[in-house]
Design a protein around this motif. Structure first.
Motif, mmCIF file in Angstrom:
data_model
loop_
_atom_site.group_PDB
_atom_site.id
_atom_site.type_symbol
_atom_site.label_atom_id
_atom_site.label_comp_id
_atom_site.label_asym_id
_atom_site.label_seq_id
_atom_site.Cartn_x
_atom_site.Cartn_y
_atom_site.Cartn_z
ATOM 1 N N ASP A 68 0.829 -1.203 0.000
ATOM 2 C CA ASP A 68 0.000 0.000 0.000
ATOM 3 C C ASP A 68 0.868 1.258 0.000
ATOM 4 O OD1 ASP A 68 0.955 -0.368 2.584
ATOM 5 O OD2 ASP A 68 -0.874 0.334 3.550
ATOM 6 N N ARG A 69 2.171 1.079 0.027
ATOM 7 C CA ARG A 69 3.096 2.219 0.080
ATOM 8 C C ARG A 69 3.284 2.822 -1.311
ATOM 9 N NH1 ARG A 69 5.130 2.164 5.178
ATOM 10 N NH2 ARG A 69 4.886 0.180 6.235
ATOM 11 N N CYS A 70 3.524 4.123 -1.321
ATOM 12 C CA CYS A 70 3.768 4.822 -2.583
ATOM 13 C C CYS A 70 4.699 5.987 -2.320
ATOM 14 C CB CYS A 70 2.445 5.314 -3.181
ATOM 15 S SG CYS A 70 2.653 6.061 -4.816
ATOM 16 N N ASN A 71 5.575 6.250 -3.273
ATOM 17 C CA ASN A 71 6.524 7.347 -3.139
ATOM 18 C C ASN A 71 5.970 8.666 -3.665
ATOM 19 O OD1 ASN A 71 6.586 6.196 -5.706
ATOM 20 N ND2 ASN A 71 8.674 6.844 -6.092
ATOM 21 N N CYS A 94 0.025 3.535 6.547
ATOM 22 C CA CYS A 94 0.337 2.322 5.803
ATOM 23 C C CYS A 94 0.258 1.103 6.720
ATOM 24 C CB CYS A 94 1.739 2.418 5.204
ATOM 25 S SG CYS A 94 1.858 3.636 3.881
ATOM 26 N N VAL A 95 -0.027 -0.030 6.111
ATOM 27 C CA VAL A 95 -0.063 -1.301 6.823
ATOM 28 C C VAL A 95 1.371 -1.701 7.157
ATOM 29 C CG1 VAL A 95 -0.690 -3.744 6.562
ATOM 30 C CG2 VAL A 95 -2.152 -1.972 5.580
ATOM 31 N N GLU A 96 1.556 -2.310 8.311
ATOM 32 C CA GLU A 96 2.890 -2.764 8.680
ATOM 33 C C GLU A 96 3.317 -3.921 7.783
ATOM 34 O OE1 GLU A 96 3.840 -3.352 12.809
ATOM 35 O OE2 GLU A 96 2.175 -2.033 13.396
ATOM 36 N N HIS A 97 4.626 -4.019 7.536
ATOM 37 C CA HIS A 97 5.165 -5.041 6.631
ATOM 38 C C HIS A 97 4.726 -6.449 7.044
ATOM 39 C CE1 HIS A 97 7.733 -6.587 3.502
ATOM 40 N NE2 HIS A 97 8.245 -7.429 4.364
ATOM 41 N N LYS A 98 4.684 -6.707 8.322
ATOM 42 C CA LYS A 98 4.303 -8.038 8.816
ATOM 43 C C LYS A 98 2.854 -8.397 8.486
ATOM 44 C CE LYS A 98 2.991 -6.584 13.504
ATOM 45 N NZ LYS A 98 1.568 -6.818 13.368
#
Length: 188
Positions: A18-21, A34-38
């Protein structure tokens, strides 16, 4: 596999992050958590879901995000998905800012087509829409992708009073280049 209207389902969209630059005004303004990587699917879990889909008739997978290339290892994921029996095509939707740097790995991994989001062909408007000064990077990525022989589609969100005066320019771009242009409705 068929949906409730009897249409055959052959296409699976997978959001790898869900991440975006970028911080496009209409999509992901500052302040989105954002949702955590885990808490996101691992590549192995994505492959397992795609393999189940392939057994049910899925032949095409589109990787999306956020920005899919913001997640490390996308070429490896593409390679994993291309090895699944029955999967014929892997596509990606990206904002294009990171394409140029990783294009050789994407091609080698087997990416078949790419949709690049580009809402304007004017550098100053690009900055106003995305909050980032990345227009030149995206444009070079588009050119390099075409040169690599990959199918390119541009996704454009027309916004009244912002970029709607450029629609003819996008048609002209598509007429002069091996690019398809898609105008996408702005989501609320």
């Amino acid at each position: 596999m068929k949906d409730a209207q009897g249409r055959e389902i052959k296409y699976l969209r997978v959001s790898v992050t869900d991440r975006c630059n970028l911080r496009c005004k209409y999509c992901m303004p500052n302040g989105i958590e954002c949702v955590e990587h885990k808490d996101i699917l691992s590549f192995e879990e994505i492959r397992q879901i795609a393999a189940c889909g392939a057994r049910l008739g899925i032949t095409k997978i589109r990787l999306t995000g956020g920005e899919p290339l913001a997640r490390k290892g996308c070429p490896e994921l593409i390679h994993m998905l291309k090895e699944i029996p029955g999967i014929e095509k892997i596509a990606m939707t990206t904002n294009g800012t990171l394409v140029r740097a990783i294009l050789p790995e994407l091609v080698e991994a087997g990416l078949d087509e790419i949709n690049i989001s580009l809402d304007t062909m004017q550098k100053d408007k690009y900055f106003r829409i995305t909050g980032r000064d990345e227009f030149d990077q995206v444009w070079r990525g588009i050119q390099n992708t075409m040169a690599a022989g990959m199918k390119v589609k541009l996704n454009c969100v027309p916004i009244g009073g912002v970029n709607d005066d450029e629609i003819a320019d996008f048609f002209d771009l598509a007429r002069k280049n091996p690019i398809d242009v898609r105008f996408i409705e702005m989501m609320p």
